[in-house]
Design an enzyme around this catalytic site. Sequence first.
Site, PDB file in Angstrom:
ATOM      1  N   ASP A 155      59.933  17.319  70.964  1.00 12.67           N
ATOM      2  CA  ASP A 155      60.200  18.534  71.722  1.00 12.67           C
ATOM      3  C   ASP A 155      61.078  19.521  70.939  1.00 12.67           C
ATOM      4  OD1 ASP A 155      60.362  20.221  74.002  1.00 12.67           O
ATOM      5  OD2 ASP A 155      62.226  19.242  74.624  1.00 12.67           O
TER       6      ASP A 155
ATOM      7  N   GLU B  74      63.408   7.438  71.537  1.00  9.53           N
ATOM      8  CA  GLU B  74      62.382   7.269  72.568  1.00  9.53           C
ATOM      9  C   GLU B  74      61.000   6.931  72.025  1.00  9.53           C
ATOM     10  OE1 GLU B  74      62.286  10.682  75.078  1.00  9.53           O
ATOM     11  OE2 GLU B  74      64.294  10.344  75.869  1.00  9.53           O
TER      12      GLU B  74
ATOM     13  N   TYR C  19      66.834  11.555  82.811  1.00  9.54           N
ATOM     14  CA  TYR C  19      66.822  12.899  83.390  1.00  9.54           C
ATOM     15  C   TYR C  19      66.575  12.824  84.888  1.00  9.54           C
ATOM     16  CZ  TYR C  19      67.028  14.745  78.693  1.00  9.54           C
ATOM     17  OH  TYR C  19      67.454  15.073  77.420  1.00  9.54           O
TER      18      TYR C  19
ATOM     19  N   GLU D 249      71.505  10.987  76.381  1.00  9.90           N
ATOM     20  CA  GLU D 249      70.978  12.294  76.808  1.00  9.90           C
ATOM     21  C   GLU D 249      71.003  12.361  78.321  1.00  9.90           C
ATOM     22  OE1 GLU D 249      67.084  13.565  75.413  1.00  9.90           O
ATOM     23  OE2 GLU D 249      67.458  12.745  73.422  1.00  9.90           O
TER      24      GLU D 249
HETATM   25  C1  BDP Z   1      64.250  13.829  75.763  1.00 14.12           C
HETATM   26  C2  BDP Z   1      63.990  13.962  74.282  1.00 14.12           C
HETATM   27  C3  BDP Z   1      64.411  15.324  73.744  1.00 14.12           C
HETATM   28  C4  BDP Z   1      63.847  16.412  74.637  1.00 14.12           C
HETATM   29  C5  BDP Z   1      64.375  16.199  76.049  1.00 14.12           C
HETATM   30  C6  BDP Z   1      63.878  17.287  77.015  1.00 14.12           C
HETATM   31  O1  BDP Z   1      64.690  12.959  73.577  1.00 14.12           O
HETATM   32  O2  BDP Z   1      63.983  15.498  72.424  1.00 14.12           O
HETATM   33  O3  BDP Z   1      64.132  17.699  74.192  1.00 14.12           O
HETATM   34  O4  BDP Z   1      63.884  14.959  76.500  1.00 14.12           O
HETATM   35  O5  BDP Z   1      62.772  17.147  77.504  1.00 14.12           O
HETATM   36  O6  BDP Z   1      63.540  12.796  76.324  1.00 14.12           O
HETATM   37  O7  BDP Z   1      64.595  18.250  77.237  1.00 14.12           O
END
Ligand code: BDP
Length: 627
Positions: free
Chosen positions: A189, A432, A485, A521
Amino acid sequence: MARPEGLGVFRLSCLFAVFEAACLLDTGMLFPRESSSREVKELNGVWNFRADRSPNRNRGFERAWYKRRLAETGPVIDMPVPASYNDITQDPTLRDFIGWVWYEREAVVWKNTSSWVNGVKVTEHKGGHLPFEAEIGALLRKDPTQPCRITIAVNNTLSLDTLPPGSIQHMSDKTKYPDGYFVQSIFFDFFNYAGIHRSVLLYTTPKAYVDDITVCCFPFISGLVQYKLSVRDAVSATISVTLMDKGGHCVASSSELSGDLKVKDVNLWWPYLMHENPGYLYSLEVRLKAADEKSAYEDVYTLPVGIRTVNVTSTQFLINNKPFYFHGVNKHEDSDIRGKGFDWPLIVKDFNLLKWLGANSFRTSHYPYAEEIMQMCDRHGIVVIDECPGVGIKDIRSFGNASLTNHLVVMDELVRRDKNHPSVVMWSVANEPAAEMPPADFYFKTVIQHTKALDPTRPVTFVSDSNYARDKGAPYVDVICVNSYFSWYHDPGHLELIPLQLNTQFENWYRKYQKPIIQSEYGADTVPGLHSDPPVMFTEEYQNIVLKNYHKVFDEKKKQYVIGELIWNFADFMTSQGVLRVVGNKKGVFTRQRQPKAAAFILKERYWRLANETGILPPWTKYPCSF
Ligand code: BDP
């Protein structure tokens, strides 16, 4: 500066990415530094440039564009180095270009010395983000009037075996696509910026020279530096190794090729906000004297050295035997116009923002960053999780032997480049990957064990997606890194679910592995200036609540085994175009232009509070500090 004939060894060093290249892994990769015996010349500036737009992208090789001036084989445009080429012009086809591009410039090597034999291939290198170099001394000829011509061809095509992987799709449906149409699919991404992203340097060494230095500190042993030197072309050499403090006083010395340096009353290297004097660096001066029947040679190389230990228990990450909590960020090398091109104003601004935020660490998501950035981390005490470009390993064909071999070589190159940085406290072998695929277990076991063998002094991690199977890679790592997330990709809009789901995530991972966990993250896309109360997705209020809900759980779990939190992301960054991205990824707490969103202030309050709470932050730096 003139160099006496016969003493100079000239190397062309590309501190960047790309281009197929033969890089011998048995040589050192010391950052080119000036000394009384070495000269360094930056070849940055405006280069001639042409993209090879021929259908097979191969005309440059077929017609040997490197044999003559690039302008003689076709039109050229100005291209700054370092910079990605993608955003420099108004041409959309260059922005998205896939294939070979050609760079060329002329340079006077050093006054009164020889120039290069132009058009002779000196090196090739596969893979981006890591440096490579070639010795060009043998190509010099005595013709002081002629500048040398340097031609570099760069290719951004990814395959299922490259790191990161990618693949080319040729579109054969003539009703939809013109002849020869192809696109590149990537599984990560961020925008696949390309070009010469880092400095091109020309440097000299004497004929006999210091080729590599390895320093390391072992867990639990304070004030002891082990070192090992490798020298080249010295039949018999005298070595002198001197470790000097900041004032230039010798604190330990040796005349051996390897050994221990014991430092009394050592000034340890401490992270930012953990000590009143973070980032303390000694200087290790290595002097080599050698002679052959023709001449005597002396080489001097000085390496900054930070003395610190790293250790991991089942619940803690220890730096100098004290618990360290990562309160930091994930970054990208990314900015307007220059893309991934190295830029000092941007780097210094980013470090100022990190310090303003009270961040003590970052992960080099998702590839190795410029060496100058690692040097800044050493000096400022910013702790680094150093990640290789193993991002987007999603296709089962990317777990084969060719990929694995390539991954091992990349880890060799990364460790060889960054082993001496005290700021680097952990290696990350991937982000990932599709860890649920059957070959992933053998693949990551091999990569992780290889990395541990390369460097027994640092822990190793790989970064998992909370979505994926939990039993691949994780059994072999020292620290579990998890990305999640909640209320974004999972149950979008349901902020109220974060505490329950995050708690479950931590409990599951810890129950299974009994290893410390970093939330590597978490975050939410946020369009700056977009507001809504009650909060809805993409507003600044929503990002704020995501952060606060995560933080509540971190505060509980950090009493047990959670050892860090890294926000996704430090700043907004460019991605490929797609329906999920509005001019890039907007999960930054700063905009791409480095202005704070509301979340930056929440993070700042928190990080300074965390620094205070550890009880080791000295009173004179207590929040709100000098900002
Ligand atoms: C995570 C990835 C990262 C993405 C992020 C996203 O590690 O590279 O930019 O999601 O979707 O899973 O913002």
